[in-house]
Design a protein around this motif. Structure first.
Motif, PDB file in Angstrom:
ATOM      1  N   ASN A  27       0.681  -1.307  -0.294  1.00  0.00           N
ATOM      2  CA  ASN A  27      -0.051  -0.098   0.063  1.00  0.00           C
ATOM      3  C   ASN A  27       0.644   1.328   0.212  1.00  0.00           C
ATOM      4  O   ASN A  27       1.970   1.497   0.489  1.00  0.00           O
ATOM      5  CB  ASN A  27      -0.935   0.001   1.263  1.00  0.00           C
ATOM      6  CG  ASN A  27      -2.108  -0.973   1.300  1.00  0.00           C
ATOM      7  OD1 ASN A  27      -2.651  -1.296  -0.013  1.00  0.00           O
ATOM      8  ND2 ASN A  27      -2.221  -1.602   2.117  1.00  0.00           N
ATOM      9  N   LYS A  28       0.157   2.355  -0.459  1.00  0.00           N
ATOM     10  CA  LYS A  28       0.841   3.476  -0.529  1.00  0.00           C
ATOM     11  C   LYS A  28       0.554   4.454   0.871  1.00  0.00           C
ATOM     12  O   LYS A  28      -0.255   4.231   1.591  1.00  0.00           O
ATOM     13  CB  LYS A  28       0.598   4.274  -1.884  1.00  0.00           C
ATOM     14  CG  LYS A  28       0.861   3.592  -3.032  1.00  0.00           C
ATOM     15  CD  LYS A  28       0.340   4.386  -4.360  1.00  0.00           C
ATOM     16  CE  LYS A  28       0.610   3.646  -5.624  1.00  0.00           C
ATOM     17  NZ  LYS A  28       1.969   3.389  -6.051  1.00  0.00           N
ATOM     18  N   LEU A  29       1.339   5.545   0.969  1.00  0.00           N
ATOM     19  CA  LEU A  29       1.129   6.214   2.149  1.00  0.00           C
ATOM     20  C   LEU A  29       1.268   7.843   1.750  1.00  0.00           C
ATOM     21  O   LEU A  29       2.171   8.115   1.242  1.00  0.00           O
ATOM     22  CB  LEU A  29       2.306   6.002   3.354  1.00  0.00           C
ATOM     23  CG  LEU A  29       2.085   6.749   4.417  1.00  0.00           C
ATOM     24  CD1 LEU A  29       0.964   6.519   5.024  1.00  0.00           C
ATOM     25  CD2 LEU A  29       3.416   6.500   5.394  1.00  0.00           C
ATOM     26  N   LEU A  30       0.286   8.441   2.286  1.00  0.00           N
ATOM     27  CA  LEU A  30       0.276  10.025   2.296  1.00  0.00           C
ATOM     28  C   LEU A  30       0.247  10.535   3.595  1.00  0.00           C
ATOM     29  O   LEU A  30      -0.662  10.211   4.460  1.00  0.00           O
ATOM     30  CB  LEU A  30      -1.054  10.590   1.582  1.00  0.00           C
ATOM     31  CG  LEU A  30      -1.072  11.993   1.458  1.00  0.00           C
ATOM     32  CD1 LEU A  30      -0.054  12.674   0.976  1.00  0.00           C
ATOM     33  CD2 LEU A  30      -2.669  12.293   0.627  1.00  0.00           C
ATOM     34  N   LEU A  31       1.342  11.507   4.083  1.00  0.00           N
ATOM     35  CA  LEU A  31       1.353  11.954   5.346  1.00  0.00           C
ATOM     36  C   LEU A  31       0.821  13.444   5.037  1.00  0.00           C
ATOM     37  O   LEU A  31       1.566  14.111   4.397  1.00  0.00           O
ATOM     38  CB  LEU A  31       2.821  11.809   5.814  1.00  0.00           C
ATOM     39  CG  LEU A  31       3.095  12.623   7.111  1.00  0.00           C
ATOM     40  CD1 LEU A  31       2.174  12.024   8.386  1.00  0.00           C
ATOM     41  CD2 LEU A  31       4.511  12.643   7.645  1.00  0.00           C
TER      42      LEU A  31
END
Length: 447
Positions: A27-31
């Protein structure tokens, strides 16, 4: 052995060594960071989208930022998982005690010598393990680390307005295209509000409430954009902040702190940053440290520390960059050196134990539980959580995954384990197949 049985067993044995496509997906991650979003800013404003996030994901009661409760130190703790004394970004201003250099905050964002002190930020650690990362205005993202740059880094221009809602949405669209069209794995996105409004108007001003409504609308737009780009099942999102905000007590209600009333700064100090909210640093002239310390100890509404006597819980004393004298004002009192130049109506930089300095934490996506209320935790623990979500091996850090792993919906492949795309599927899958094989063998033995 019957031919049919041999074929069944062969197929099962081969299946054990093949990865399951679902387990192999990373999965990808956006902070996202909203600067200066105090933990309770959504409690006196109608925020339907943030409320929905709490139902659809994870909400922490509040987060405790590190000492110092300032933008650059706190953001770098989140992205490195290191205390301020370890990563050495000890102020918003870049400074040099020997030359009296003081570089404004936004100018420091491209000065690698301020950020590159041996603590690797998440972007670089992820890139070194084959991931693709980007920083959109996030503090530290524009620097080089041992010569290595973030794959894509955008820096905000000086004087650029922070509160343009149309631009906020455009930035989200751009980030979503990075994920969906260019296959980025990690993006950090920074917004300069509600910090600016909190400073200029104070945390209780109606304009602060309006910017929270704007943030809430932006969260709604973010979720729509995630759906449009078909990222709902593959993108985890963490929403955080760096510090809170408190009302600064101004004259005539209280006496302003003017340090030069208590000691002659020109005679006794060789370096200072004192006109900067609730936190100050000072280098006494040679042989004058005790005299400076004694004089400052008589100033009301502040606490003065010798650096080597700073409480261990602050995680500041080991810093080589911090000057010998550290001053922290009581909540709501701002420091002035020689005369009053301070204009802010709200500020931070105070003790991180103060509730007004606490921040928000929200998270949602395929890896997170729904409607989960987390107990408070320190922001330093966000780093190992992000490494877990990205399935990478963390760099050395001071955080603990035990503080956040209960908010995860399912087991994410541990960062210390091999990549499931190259090692033949999950342990659970292999165990299930092995049990099936044993059952089939027992059946054919009976026959």
């Amino acid at each position: 052995m019957r031919p049919q049985l041999f074929l069944v067993i062969t197929a099962i044995v081969c299946a054990i060594g093949k990865p399951l496509s679902k387990a192999a997906t990373r999965n990808k991650l956006l902070l996202i960071s909203f600067d200066g979003f105090r933990w309770d800013y959504d409690q006196d404003v109608d925020t339907p989208n943030l409320d929905q996030l709490a139902a659809d994901g994870v909400k922490a009661k509040y987060i405790t930022p590190p000492m110092l409760t300032m933008t650059s130190p706190s953001h770098f703790t989140t992205i490195t998982g290191r205390w301020v004394e370890d990563h050495e970004v000890v102020h918003n201003l870049m400074f040099d005690q020997k030359t009296n250099l003081k570089v404004p905050h936004k100018e420091t964002l491209k000065r690698s010598e301020w950020w590159d002190n041996g603590a690797l930020p998440l972007w670089i650690t992820a890139q070194n393990q084959g991931l693709k990362t980007a920083s959109f205005f996030y503090p530290g993202g524009g620097a080089n680390y041992s010569g290595q740059a973030v794959n894509r880094a955008l820096l905000q221009e000086l004087g650029h307005p922070d509160d343009n809602e149309t631009e906020w949405r455009e930035n989200i669209d751009k980030v979503m295209s990075w994920f969906s069209d260019e296959d980025f794995d990690l993006v950090t996105l920074y917004y300069g509000e509600p910090d600016n409004v909190g400073h200029a108007k104070g945390p209780d001003h109606p304009d602060r409430k309006e910017i929270i409504r704007q943030i809430d609308r932006t969260i709604g737009y973010l979720r729509e954009a995630i759906d449009r780009h078909n990222l709902t099942d593959s993108l985890n999102v963490i929403i955080s902040s760096d510090h809170g905000m408190t009302t600064v007590k101004k004259q005539p209600q209280v006496d302003e702190i003017i340090l030069n009333k208590y000691l002659n700064l020109i005679k006794l100090a060789s370096f200072e940053i004192l006109d900067y909210g609730g936190f100050g640093i000072l280098t006494p002239k040679p042989g004058k440290e005790q005299e400076v310390f004694d004089a400052l100890s008589n100033v009301p509404n502040i606490t003065v520390y010798k650096k080597n006597e700073i409480p261990e819980s602050f995680h500041l004393a080991k810093s080589e960059r911090l000057p010998p004298i550290v001053i922290i004002a009581d909540l709501g009192f701002n420091l002035n050196s020689r005369f009053i130049v301070y204009v802010n109506k709200g500020d931070h930089g105070f003790y991180n134990t103060e509730m007004d300095m606490k921040t928000i934490f929200r998270a949602f996506g395929p890896s997170f539980k729904k409607n989960y209320l987390s107990e408070p935790f320190d922001s330093i623990h966000i780093y190992p959580l992000m490494c877990k979500l990205l399935q990478i091996e963390p760099a050395p850090h001071n955080g603990s995954l035990s503080m956040t792993e209960d908010m995860l919906l399912t087991l994410v492949t541990p960062s210390s384990s091999p990549d499931p795309t190259t090692t033949g599927g999950s342990q659970e899958a292999r165990l299930s197949v092995a049990l099936l094989l044993a059952l089939l063998l027992s059946m054919f033995t009976v026959l």
